[in-house]
Write an enzyme that holds these catalytic residues in place. Sequence first.
Site, short mmCIF file in Angstrom:
data_model
loop_
_atom_site.label_atom_id
_atom_site.label_comp_id
_atom_site.label_asym_id
_atom_site.label_seq_id
_atom_site.Cartn_x
_atom_site.Cartn_y
_atom_site.Cartn_z
N ASP A 165 0.75 -1.27 -0.19
CA ASP A 165 0.15 -0.02 0.25
C ASP A 165 0.69 1.40 -0.09
O ASP A 165 1.88 1.10 0.13
CB ASP A 165 -1.07 -0.09 1.24
CG ASP A 165 -2.24 0.50 0.91
OD1 ASP A 165 -2.50 1.31 0.14
OD2 ASP A 165 -3.26 0.03 1.59
N ASP A 220 -9.53 3.55 -3.41
CA ASP A 220 -10.17 2.31 -2.83
C ASP A 220 -11.88 2.30 -3.75
O ASP A 220 -12.36 3.38 -3.59
CB ASP A 220 -10.40 2.55 -1.54
CG ASP A 220 -9.18 2.02 -0.79
OD1 ASP A 220 -8.06 1.90 -1.54
OD2 ASP A 220 -9.18 1.88 0.32
#
Length: 412
Positions: A165, A220
Site C-alpha cells: 500500500d 479504494d
Amino acid sequence: MSSSSGFQRRRRSPSPAALLGVVLAVAVAVGASTARDDGLGRTPQMGWSSWNHFGCGINEMVIRSTVDALVSTGLANAGYTYVNLDDCWADNQRTEQGLMSVNPKTFPSGIKALADYAHSKGLKLGLYSSAGTRTCSDKMPGSLGHEDIDAKTFASWDADYLKYDNCYRDDSNETVRFPKMSLALSNAGRPIFYSICEWGFMNVATWGGQYGNSWRTTGDINDTWASMLSNIDTNDAYAGYAKPGGWNDPDMLEVGNGGMSYREYVVHFSLWAIAKAPLIIGCDVSSISKETLSILTNSEVIAINQDPIGIQGKKVRKYDDEIEVWAGPLSQQRTAVLLLNRGAAGSRQVTAAWPDIVIGAGVAVEARDVWEDREHETLPGKFTGSLTAEVAPHSCKLFVLTPVAGQAGGAS
Ligand SMILES: *[C@@H]1O[C@H](CO)[C@@H](O)[C@H](O)[C@H]1NC(C)=O
Ligand SMILES: *[C@@H]1O[C@H](CO)[C@@H](O)[C@H](O)[C@H]1NC(C)=O
C-alpha cells in the site's frame, strides 16, 4: 515435387510463417526484458482478501474458516487461490531486532502455521504492508526502509503474495519506493506475487509492469454502483499496459457485501472479467449466499477473465451517458462483448457493431450469453454485422462471439 526441392525453396526465401515466428520470438524477448517476469500472474490473480468485509477485524479463526469455506463452496476449485490478509495482521511495533512480527493476540499461532494450513488445502497465503512508515490503519509498521528484511521475513513464513500500500509515505518518489520492494521480493528466495497498491499516482500503469504483477490504477472501491463504475472507467484508460504477468487493478470485488443489487453485482463481475482485472473476492465466504456464489462461480465469465491471450477488453463505444459497449479479443478468434446500460430509467436496446468490436464485416458469429437466466444460452441463429439486445436498467449482457464453422479465418 520432391521434398529436397521444397527445402531448397524455403532456404532461398523464408516462408511468411517462419518470418512471423522470428518476429514473435523477438517480441517475446523484448517483453520479457521489460516485465517483472517471475512466472507469476500469467492470468489475472484470483482469490480472496479480508479488507472489504472485515477491515481490521481479522484473526486466525477468520482466515482458517475462510480457507475452509473457499474449499467447501467450490470457490477454490473455480480458481480462487490466494487467501490474502490485508491490513492489521502484524503487531503494532517492530521487535527489538527490527523485525515485523505477528499480532500475538489475534494470530497466536503465527503466519507460518496459517500458510501451512492454506497450502495443505491447495491454497496460497497473502500478506500486506505499506511503502511508508506505517500501514493505512496505523496499526502496523510499514516497510519503508525495511524492504529487504521484511521480504525475507514474509518468505520465511512461506507467504505467496504481498499487497503493498501507499500510506504514511515520505517525500520520496513512488517510482523509487515501489521498485525497492520488487527487488527485495526477487531476492527473498521464494516466488511472491507483488500487488502494487499505489492508487494510480505517477501513472503507475506505465512502469508498474517492470516491477509488479498487478498495480492499482484507482483509489479504494466502495460497495456502491457509482464507485464500482468510477473505478472501472479510470482503469480503462490504461488497457494497453495489461498483459500476461502484469495487470491493471481497479481494486477488489464488492460482490456479496450487500450494497448493490444482484444485477449490479453481475455488471461489476462482468466488467472486472472482461477488463482482465484481478478477481479478489471481498465478502465473507463463510456465510456466502447462493446468489453471490452463482455470480462468483460462473465458469464462462471466469474463463473470459482467465483467457490465455490476456488482452484487456475495453470500452469501444459510448452511445450516450447510459449506453456503452465493451469488448476484447479472446483466444481461438473469439470476442467477448459486454452491452451495458448504466441508466436507472428503463430497458434500452444496445447494439455492438462489428467495426467497433473489431470483427470483419462479413463474418458470421454464434453468440453465447454467458449469464442468461443465470444458466447459459447460445442464441438461436447466427449474427453478421452487429448484435443487438435489450438491456435492463443497471444491467449488462455479456456474450462470447465465435465465428461459425468455415468462416473462422475471416475474423480480424
Ligand atoms: C518521480 O520520478 C519520475 C520518474 O523518475 C519523475 O518523472 C517525477 O518528476 C518524479 N516526481 C517527483 C515528485 O519527484
Ligand atoms: C464511494 O465512492 C464514491 C465514488 O468514488 C464516492 O463518491 C463516495 O464518497 C464513496 N463513499 C464512501 C462511503 O466512501
